[in-house]
Design a protein around this motif. Structure first.
Motif, PDB file in Angstrom:
ATOM      1  N   GLN A 220       0.761  -1.341  -0.023  1.00 53.45           N
ATOM      2  CA  GLN A 220      -0.165   0.096  -0.213  1.00 53.45           C
ATOM      3  C   GLN A 220       0.924   1.194  -0.035  1.00 53.45           C
ATOM      4  O   GLN A 220       0.575   2.338  -0.633  1.00 53.45           O
ATOM      5  CB  GLN A 220      -1.223  -0.023   1.249  1.00 53.45           C
ATOM      6  CG  GLN A 220      -2.032  -0.906   1.009  1.00 53.45           C
ATOM      7  CD  GLN A 220      -2.675  -1.394   2.510  1.00 53.45           C
ATOM      8  OE1 GLN A 220      -2.277  -1.569   3.568  1.00 53.45           O
ATOM      9  NE2 GLN A 220      -4.154  -1.234   2.166  1.00 53.45           N
ATOM     10  N   VAL A 221       2.168   1.164   0.728  1.00 51.28           N
ATOM     11  CA  VAL A 221       3.023   2.273   0.638  1.00 51.28           C
ATOM     12  C   VAL A 221       3.407   2.688  -0.730  1.00 51.28           C
ATOM     13  O   VAL A 221       3.586   3.490  -1.278  1.00 51.28           O
ATOM     14  CB  VAL A 221       4.073   2.083   1.838  1.00 51.28           C
ATOM     15  CG1 VAL A 221       5.019   3.164   1.434  1.00 51.28           C
ATOM     16  CG2 VAL A 221       3.315   2.270   3.047  1.00 51.28           C
ATOM     17  N   ARG A 222       3.785   1.441  -1.564  1.00 47.88           N
ATOM     18  CA  ARG A 222       4.447   1.590  -2.968  1.00 47.88           C
ATOM     19  C   ARG A 222       3.330   1.913  -3.629  1.00 47.88           C
ATOM     20  O   ARG A 222       3.853   2.976  -4.495  1.00 47.88           O
ATOM     21  CB  ARG A 222       5.105  -0.050  -3.008  1.00 47.88           C
ATOM     22  CG  ARG A 222       6.227  -0.285  -2.378  1.00 47.88           C
ATOM     23  CD  ARG A 222       6.875  -1.578  -3.139  1.00 47.88           C
ATOM     24  NE  ARG A 222       5.998  -2.903  -3.038  1.00 47.88           N
ATOM     25  CZ  ARG A 222       5.829  -3.447  -2.212  1.00 47.88           C
ATOM     26  NH1 ARG A 222       6.859  -3.598  -1.008  1.00 47.88           N
ATOM     27  NH2 ARG A 222       5.131  -4.657  -2.056  1.00 47.88           N
ATOM     28  N   ARG A 223       1.947   1.515  -3.582  1.00 52.95           N
ATOM     29  CA  ARG A 223       1.065   1.913  -4.267  1.00 52.95           C
ATOM     30  C   ARG A 223       0.899   3.329  -4.399  1.00 52.95           C
ATOM     31  O   ARG A 223       0.742   4.145  -5.192  1.00 52.95           O
ATOM     32  CB  ARG A 223      -0.192   1.302  -4.219  1.00 52.95           C
ATOM     33  CG  ARG A 223      -1.459   1.779  -5.162  1.00 52.95           C
ATOM     34  CD  ARG A 223      -2.393   0.798  -5.139  1.00 52.95           C
ATOM     35  NE  ARG A 223      -2.318  -0.259  -5.521  1.00 52.95           N
ATOM     36  CZ  ARG A 223      -3.376  -1.466  -5.821  1.00 52.95           C
ATOM     37  NH1 ARG A 223      -4.546  -1.229  -5.178  1.00 52.95           N
ATOM     38  NH2 ARG A 223      -2.898  -2.689  -6.180  1.00 52.95           N
ATOM     39  N   ALA A 224       1.009   4.007  -3.046  1.00 49.33           N
ATOM     40  CA  ALA A 224       0.713   5.600  -2.718  1.00 49.33           C
ATOM     41  C   ALA A 224       2.074   6.178  -3.467  1.00 49.33           C
ATOM     42  O   ALA A 224       1.881   7.251  -4.071  1.00 49.33           O
ATOM     43  CB  ALA A 224       0.926   5.735  -1.433  1.00 49.33           C
ATOM     44  N   GLU A 225       3.099   5.698  -3.411  1.00 49.45           N
ATOM     45  CA  GLU A 225       4.315   6.363  -3.952  1.00 49.45           C
ATOM     46  C   GLU A 225       4.137   6.216  -5.575  1.00 49.45           C
ATOM     47  O   GLU A 225       4.389   7.298  -6.263  1.00 49.45           O
ATOM     48  CB  GLU A 225       5.622   5.529  -3.893  1.00 49.45           C
ATOM     49  CG  GLU A 225       6.059   5.647  -2.289  1.00 49.45           C
ATOM     50  CD  GLU A 225       7.377   4.812  -2.170  1.00 49.45           C
ATOM     51  OE1 GLU A 225       8.327   5.463  -1.306  1.00 49.45           O
ATOM     52  OE2 GLU A 225       7.507   3.740  -2.784  1.00 49.45           O
ATOM     53  N   SER A 226       3.563   5.390  -6.084  1.00 51.35           N
ATOM     54  CA  SER A 226       3.439   5.362  -7.660  1.00 51.35           C
ATOM     55  C   SER A 226       2.446   6.138  -8.079  1.00 51.35           C
ATOM     56  O   SER A 226       2.396   6.890  -8.950  1.00 51.35           O
ATOM     57  CB  SER A 226       2.919   4.052  -8.133  1.00 51.35           C
ATOM     58  OG  SER A 226       3.896   2.598  -7.608  1.00 51.35           O
TER      59      SER A 226
END
Length: 344
Positions: A220-226
């Motif tokens: 979820q953190v990686r998706r937010a960054e993307s």
């Protein structure tokens, strides 16, 4: 008071010189009516300024005479802040909250508001449903009941001072932006203000905010960054990121900060600063620091320059001048020192 000093001077809504005109307008705008009037004079000077944002509205009302206006029931909440003088809001016959100095009032639609002759109020209005949706996003839990708010707010407390600071930034941004409802900076400021309002004022949903936030998953953190990387030049709020990642704003904030060492919106700001630097390092004949700041979502040029220098060790004007082979202003200010409004 000079028109130049009014908080929403660029957003006039109405100006009337007769009781009849004013009565027609307040009924048309708010479904309201006079509950008490002073002895009728020849002319009056009643003015209001307003701005409709994506989720809420801002108003500045000044009637220039003592009167009382009764507002009907409706599904919205208002925050009343004194801009000048003293007013009073009545909810029922015996419950009165003063609006003066550092005391603000939180009221629902059905109230009677007394205006002293010199009283001018700033009003923020928002549908109750918007507040409930926001609280659900913040906590990750549906709100199964109507929110009920305490009637008074002390703006002199640390929390009240912080809320007023964001409120003032929002007012200034609205005053200067050509199209407030479409401005990325104002969209983000409005969302920040709603979140801070819910976190600051007294209401029956505070217990949800006081519970420890759950931990978001790494993906979820990686998706937010993307999402940030793909939409850095658009309005980005913590609520947008929560919706994209399927978690609450508080969970995302907590996990993002633990794993990345900064908040999601700090990450947004740094990403935009990186883009600003790249734009300044490859300028064309028309590139200016002002244009770069606005293109990257910064509306306060002085703050942009300070944050840029803190991030990269030199001012944006110095990079632009070096790439063009020109001298910089020894003060390092130039256009960077012109403050328009705060973005964060």
């Amino acid at each position: 008071m000079s028109i130049q000093t009014l908080p929403l001077a660029t957003r006039p809504d109405f100006a009337h010189t007769s009781f009849e005109q004013l009565a027609e307008t307040i009924e048309a705008r708010f479904g309201a009516r006079f509950a008490k009037l002073p002895p009728r004079a020849g002319t009056i000077d009643a003015r209001a300024y307003a701005c409709r944002l994506q989720q809420s509205e801002l108003w500045h009302c000044a009637y220039g005479m003592p009167l009382s206006i009764k507002f009907p029931e409706g599904d919205y909440l208002r925050l009343q802040v004194s801009h000048r003088g003293v007013g009073a809001t009545w909810t029922g016959k015996d419950r009165m909250t003063a609006v003066a100095g550092q005391q603000a009032c939180i009221s629902s639609a059905a109230v009677e508001i007394d205006f002293a002759e010199d009283f001018e109020q700033l009003v923020w209005r928002i549908p109750r449903g918007k507040l409930e949706q926001k609280l659900a996003l913040m906590t990750g839990r549906p709100i199964g009941y109507a929110l009920d708010f305490g009637p008074s707010l002390d703006l002199s407390t640390p929390q009240g001072t912080a809320l007023r600071s964001v409120f003032d930034c929002l007012l200034q941004a609205v005053r200067t932006a050509p199209s407030p409802a479409a401005s990325p900076v104002i969209v983000e400021l409005e969302q920040a203000f709603i979140s801070m309002f819910l976190s600051t004022v007294d209401h029956n949903g505070r217990a949800l905010l006081e519970k420890e936030a759950a931990t978001a998953a790494p993906w979820q953190v990686r998706r937010a960054e993307s999402h940030i990387e793909a939409n850095w030049d658009q309005p980005i709020t913590i609520e947008d990121l929560a919706a994209v990642t399927g978690t609450s704003t508080r969970s995302l904030f907590r996990t993002f900060k633990e794993s990345r060492g900064c908040s999601p919106l700090d990450f947004v700001r740094q990403f935009r600063l990186d883009h600003a630097r790249r734009m300044l390092e490859k300028p064309d004949a028309t590139t200016t620091v002002t244009d770069v700041a606005f293109a990257c979502g910064f509306g306060d040029l002085g703050r942009f320059a300070r944050e840029f220098q803190r991030a990269f060790g030199e001012r944006p004007s110095a990079i632009l001048a070096r790439k063009r082979g020109t001298a910089t202003d020894v003060s390092g200010a130039g256009h960077e020192g012109v403050a328009v409004f705060n973005t964060r």
